[in-house]
Scaffold this motif. Sequence first.
Motif, PDB file in Angstrom:
ATOM      1  N   ARG A 186      45.092  45.755  54.186  1.00  0.00           N
ATOM      2  CA  ARG A 186      46.170  46.719  54.431  1.00  0.00           C
ATOM      3  C   ARG A 186      46.609  47.318  53.099  1.00  0.00           C
ATOM      4  O   ARG A 186      46.098  46.968  52.040  1.00  0.00           O
ATOM      5  N   SER A 187      47.570  48.219  53.149  1.00  0.00           N
ATOM      6  CA  SER A 187      48.068  48.828  51.922  1.00  0.00           C
ATOM      7  C   SER A 187      48.598  47.766  50.964  1.00  0.00           C
ATOM      8  O   SER A 187      49.285  46.828  51.363  1.00  0.00           O
ATOM      9  N   GLN A 188      48.278  47.955  49.688  1.00  0.00           N
ATOM     10  CA  GLN A 188      48.793  47.080  48.637  1.00  0.00           C
ATOM     11  C   GLN A 188      49.583  47.865  47.592  1.00  0.00           C
ATOM     12  O   GLN A 188      49.762  47.398  46.473  1.00  0.00           O
ATOM     13  N   VAL A 243      50.392  38.573  46.248  1.00  0.00           N
ATOM     14  CA  VAL A 243      49.422  39.665  46.178  1.00  0.00           C
ATOM     15  C   VAL A 243      48.017  39.094  46.014  1.00  0.00           C
ATOM     16  O   VAL A 243      47.758  38.305  45.092  1.00  0.00           O
ATOM     17  N   TYR A 244      47.091  39.485  46.927  1.00  0.00           N
ATOM     18  CA  TYR A 244      45.660  39.221  46.792  1.00  0.00           C
ATOM     19  C   TYR A 244      44.971  40.581  46.694  1.00  0.00           C
ATOM     20  O   TYR A 244      45.051  41.392  47.627  1.00  0.00           O
ATOM     21  N   SER A 245      44.283  40.866  45.587  1.00  0.00           N
ATOM     22  CA  SER A 245      43.611  42.153  45.440  1.00  0.00           C
ATOM     23  C   SER A 245      42.268  41.934  44.771  1.00  0.00           C
ATOM     24  O   SER A 245      42.186  41.741  43.559  1.00  0.00           O
ATOM     25  N   ALA A 263      46.290  46.876  43.335  1.00  0.00           N
ATOM     26  CA  ALA A 263      47.604  46.753  43.966  1.00  0.00           C
ATOM     27  C   ALA A 263      48.660  47.313  43.013  1.00  0.00           C
ATOM     28  O   ALA A 263      48.553  47.161  41.797  1.00  0.00           O
ATOM     29  N   ARG A 264      49.692  47.950  43.592  1.00  0.00           N
ATOM     30  CA  ARG A 264      50.741  48.563  42.770  1.00  0.00           C
ATOM     31  C   ARG A 264      52.105  48.327  43.405  1.00  0.00           C
ATOM     32  O   ARG A 264      52.290  48.541  44.598  1.00  0.00           O
ATOM     33  N   GLY A 291      43.060  44.279  39.880  1.00  0.00           N
ATOM     34  CA  GLY A 291      44.246  44.743  39.177  1.00  0.00           C
ATOM     35  C   GLY A 291      45.504  44.694  40.012  1.00  0.00           C
ATOM     36  O   GLY A 291      45.500  44.946  41.220  1.00  0.00           O
ATOM     37  N   LEU A 292      46.599  44.340  39.330  1.00  0.00           N
ATOM     38  CA  LEU A 292      47.942  44.416  39.890  1.00  0.00           C
ATOM     39  C   LEU A 292      48.809  45.157  38.885  1.00  0.00           C
ATOM     40  O   LEU A 292      48.944  44.718  37.735  1.00  0.00           O
TER      41      LEU A 292
END
Length: 645
Positions: free
Chosen positions: A301-303, A324-326, A332-333, A355-356
């Motif tokens: 889904r959207s991150q 957060v898992y990306s 992810a932002r 990346g986060l």
Amino acid sequence: MSEANHFCRTAAAWATLAAFSLLTGCDGETDNAVDSPSAAKSLQASTPPSQSQSPTVLNLRVKGLALGKELALAYGTSTFPVQLNGAHTFTLPAGAVANLQVATQPAGQTCKVAEGTSASIPQDGSALFVRCVHNETATVAQPDTLPNAPLTANFGLREYAYPGIPYESRPGIVGGIFPYEYRIKSFTLDGVPQSTADVSLDFRTGAVRFTPASAGSYVLTLEVRDSGNTQKTLEQSFTITASADQFKFVAPNGVDAVGRGTLAQPYQSVAYAIANSTPSQAIVLRQGTYLTNGFTLYDSRSQQLLAYPDEVATLDLNYQVLNVYSVTGPAARIEGLDISHVKLYGIKSETTTTGLVVRNVRFVDGVGSDSTGHDNPAFIEGWGHAATTPRHKLLIQDNDFGPFNKVNFGAYAMVFFDAGNSLVENNQIRLGAGALQDGIGGGIHEKDNSQDNTHRENYIEFPATKTTPLGIQVSAQAGSKNMQVHHNLLVNAGIYLGLQCFASNGCTMQNHDVHHNTVVGQSIYMNWGPFNPGSYGTRISYNTLSARAKPAYSGLSCQSEPPNFNTQIAVSANFVESTHAYAFKDTECNGRNKTWTAWRDVHGMDTIASGSELNSTTTYQVTGVGPLTGLPVGHVRRGVRGHQW
């Protein structure tokens, strides 16, 4: 190059800063306050309201103000200084006509009240935004410091924009010699060249702001230059897709129902928006407070959680955690939000190999764990994994941290396990006395297995009564390598290397560069890590160390004299203020103490030939309060020692 030439290569460009015009905006526009005719009328001086009127609050958010700069804002007949990004309040009589103006610009920057700002004081407490950007000024040359790698964009600009809504983002650039210069090389829409007249680019940070007029694929190409004696250059293109379909909107007055989620018909809850989004969409929160409790962002889904431009949207975590898992792009932002009621962790990176980005986030408050374990409480946590686990990749940029009141063990703004290729810059950390109730805790903690990370231009301040060695801490539990800590300002907070790196575990620290920092009221500490067998390349240079009554350097904690003390670390070209008898003080025993004579003549550290200088605190004293702390204007070392450039 001589020391004098480390200042600006040319001074002529600075002369233009002497004359300030209120008609010069930082978005390429021609007004300095707001964009509507009715708002322009509000700039006229107003008669002070009677004392019988009840007070209200003008909530200010100042973005982009450079570290160590001061902006003077005027409201009617009152002028008040602003020195930090983040929230500012000013009590005003109710019903007064808003006439917020920039009274005095910070040197080298232009600040402007954001477009769309209300002409009157928002009765609902809404914030007024002021945005600052660096002007294009003379190139500076800084001493070449290692590793001096090629310029690289570790993080790009945000991928999505909404047609007709201001877009703002900033890349994450590393390498070369800091500071950087940014220029626009080209700007296209679906391959067709576009005018850059309405594109704002911060000359020093690379922050970009523009409003896409229509849908399509925008490509912005930037040129980045460093400040080395031989200037490095990077040309990087960023693609920004403007499309309404790539956004979901949430507002307190929205409705969670099928067919909604648009700008005109938003959802009401963050949870519903995430559940009804795709990985290629961003979720935009309109002004208001969202009680989310804890939740998790997954790749399915959207991150990307964004605040609507120049609105304050608050995530109330209700003392739970945002995970957060990306592992698939885009990164992810979490941008532009206020986050309140943190407990133990605020944003926890479980795995973010792609990346986060945490940017322009204001962490309002938090508490540590109420369990019996210490749990490394932090507003941002890079969760620990096995050494073979892919690393967290983090961009922590332009955030405001504090306060954090610990319950058991010390709280930090950030704690990272297994972070790599990460950049932490331009953050303000003022956790308050509560984070240090037992003398443990601090600002940034690179705890375990850190590699290729950079910490720069962060402002970290603790109360003098709660001073801590742990302002920026690279503990190197399980080792660390290729770390840069530079151009930071730390007040009552130190820099600590190798506190949890033990030779018995085979731990090593390799290539750690600590340069151009200003450390006031504290020291640089080196415990076991830098001196363990296999450790090398700890370099400490071009710092301003105002240790005052403390030794400039401390550490070791009763360790036997390292056999390679003279070769495992290099300490040079520092400006030191200290009245202490020792240059290096063992934190527990006296056997490792080193007088300045031994430090220089026996070990070759901070020698006069290397450019180091030692003074008492009454000579060339570091001055200023808070973010204005540093070497005074006119000081012969200003610009080449410490964080000021």
